[in-house]
Enzyme design. Structure first.
Site, PDB file in Angstrom:
ATOM      1  N   SER A 124      38.627  56.299  31.635  1.00 34.58           N
ATOM      2  CA  SER A 124      37.322  56.338  32.286  1.00 34.58           C
ATOM      3  C   SER A 124      37.362  55.584  33.604  1.00 34.58           C
ATOM      4  CB  SER A 124      36.321  55.670  31.340  1.00 34.58           C
ATOM      5  OG  SER A 124      35.131  55.353  32.011  1.00 34.58           O
ATOM      6  N   TYR A 148      33.635  48.276  25.692  1.00 33.23           N
ATOM      7  CA  TYR A 148      34.055  49.686  25.723  1.00 33.23           C
ATOM      8  C   TYR A 148      35.117  49.885  26.812  1.00 33.23           C
ATOM      9  CZ  TYR A 148      34.043  54.523  27.305  1.00 33.23           C
ATOM     10  OH  TYR A 148      34.445  55.769  27.718  1.00 33.23           O
ATOM     11  N   LYS A 152      39.392  50.942  26.836  1.00 34.85           N
ATOM     12  CA  LYS A 152      40.076  51.966  27.649  1.00 34.85           C
ATOM     13  C   LYS A 152      41.247  51.330  28.419  1.00 34.85           C
ATOM     14  CE  LYS A 152      37.633  55.475  26.485  1.00 34.85           C
ATOM     15  NZ  LYS A 152      38.208  56.471  25.596  1.00 34.85           N
TER      16      LYS A 152
END
Ligand code: NAD
Ligand code: UFG
Length: 334
Positions: A124, A148, A152
């Site tokens: 992302s 989050y 990643k």
């Protein structure tokens, strides 16, 4: 090729399955359905005429994954399965680290056990943290602002280490910017439960009168109209990027997938209103904590190496998002 798609009934995964099938690949899906619905399989079949082999399986379930690899000769894996809500990741970090990181480690271990050393990973633009300059290039410094994003970034590191330890792996990391839009059929799209966190699902809930008013989070950013700028990308273009990635597996590679063009919140709201002829009442609210003013991609590398560029514009994104919303509501009311 025979492609295993983890998270294949989800938003981006389902569109990617459609594009893979259109390109002539066979598709096996693994998903635990924690954030998607089983009906998506019927919709993929309705769109493509192809029945995906499906395993309702958690990627944390090693034996479950071993069964999938025993029963299917997999050539390559596209790994979407993961939890993705930024706010929830701040409230439940361990759940995110376990699901996203442990899940990926177990998946890679099982892949290695079966000699499958080819994986495309959903990363992302969040791994660029608070950018010092835009457009963002793949070699810019990386950092994160929430658990989050940390999952990643950590997974990218794990995959890089894996490649360094064993160059037989082909690993492609795709850093998505802001996917919106839906398949033209209106059968698959993004349909989050409850109150959406992201802009486009919120706009469609307001346009369909399921929510009264959109809050625009801040109009005092250093941008032309003061609202945040993002690189919105049509999910079908994003899906096509995965097909191109599968065709160009070659060692460890990282690509931005974005259009290279930034739109503000008000640009997107106004485009949506214009294209669809519907009202989207909004009011300016305070900035959302953790938001950045502006991000958009430099997608040159994807163009040069993968031969990929985004084809759809913001109007297509707005039109297809609304088409999906209207058709999904019709399906629910039947
Ligand atoms: P999504 O929630 O629609 O799809 C993810 C799918 O993974 C869901 O079907 C869910 O049921 C499944 N899943 C989650 N944990 C699982 C597990 N442990 N085992 C098996 N299945 C599991 O999300 P999406 O928008 O399609 O995102 C796909 C991937 O792309 C995610 O990894 C996400 O972090 C990443 N990504 C998304 C965005 C975005 O804005 N949508 C942006 C950048 C990156
Ligand atoms: N916004 C509003 N009102 C809302 C929702 C969003 O004004 O109700 C604004 C935000 O402040 C931001 C823009 O709309 O300026 C886009 O916000 P989103 O929540 O749709 O998307 P983000 O850019 O914050 O984050 C998304 C995903 C992340 C991912 C990132 C980059 O949620 O997981 O894109 O790919 F990391």
């Amino acid at each position: 090729m025979n492609i295993l798609v983890t998270g294949g009934t989800g938003y981006i995964g389902s569109h990617t399955c459609v594009e893979l099938i259109k390109a002539g690949h066979d598709v096996v899906i693994v998903d635990n359905l924690c954030n998607s619905k089983i009906e998506v399989l019927d919709y993929i079949k309705e769109i493509t005429g192809y029945t995906c082999k499906f395993y309702e399986c958690d990627i944390l379930d090693r034996e479950g994954l071993q069964k999938v690899f025993t029963e299917n000769k997999i050539d390559s894996v596209i790994h979407f399965a993961g939890l993705k809500a930024v706010g929830e990741s701040c409230a439940k970090p361990l759940m995110y680290y376990r699901n996203n990181i442990s899940g990926t480690v177990i998946l890679c271990e099982v892949m290695a056990e079966f000699g499958v050393k080819s994986i495309v990973f959903s990363s992302s633009a969040t791994v660029y943290g608070i950018p010092k300059e835009v457009p963002l290039k793949e070699d810019f410094p990386l950092s994160t602002t929430n658990p989050y994003g940390s999952t990643k970034l950590m997974i990218e590191g794990i995959l890089k280490d894996l490649y360094n330890a064993d160059n037989e792996w082909d690993i492609t990391v795709l850093r998505y910017f802001n996917p919106i839009g839906a398949h033209e059929s209106g059968l698959i799209g993004e349909d989050p439960n409850g109150i959406p966190n992201n802009l486009m699902p919120y706009i469609t809930k307001v346009a369909s009168k399921q929510l009264p008013c959109l809050g625009v989070f801040g109009n005092d950013y250093p941008t032309p109209d003061g609202t945040g700028i993002r690189d919105y990308i049509h999910v079908v273009d994003l899906a096509d990027g995965h097909v191109k990635a599968i065709d160009h597996m070659d060692g460890y590679q990282v690509f931005n997938l974005g259009t290279g063009v930034g739109y503000s919140v008000l640009d997107l709201v106004n485009a949506f209103i214009k294209v669809n002829g519907v009202d989207v009442p909004y009011e300016i609210k305070d900035r959302r904590p953790g938001d950045i003013a502006e991000n958009f991609a430099d997608a040159t590398r994807a163009k040069e190496v993968l031969g990929w560029t985004a084809k759809y514009g913001v109007e297509d994104m707005c039109r297809s998002s609304w088409n999906f919303t209207v058709k999904a509501l019709e399906r629910k009311s039947k």
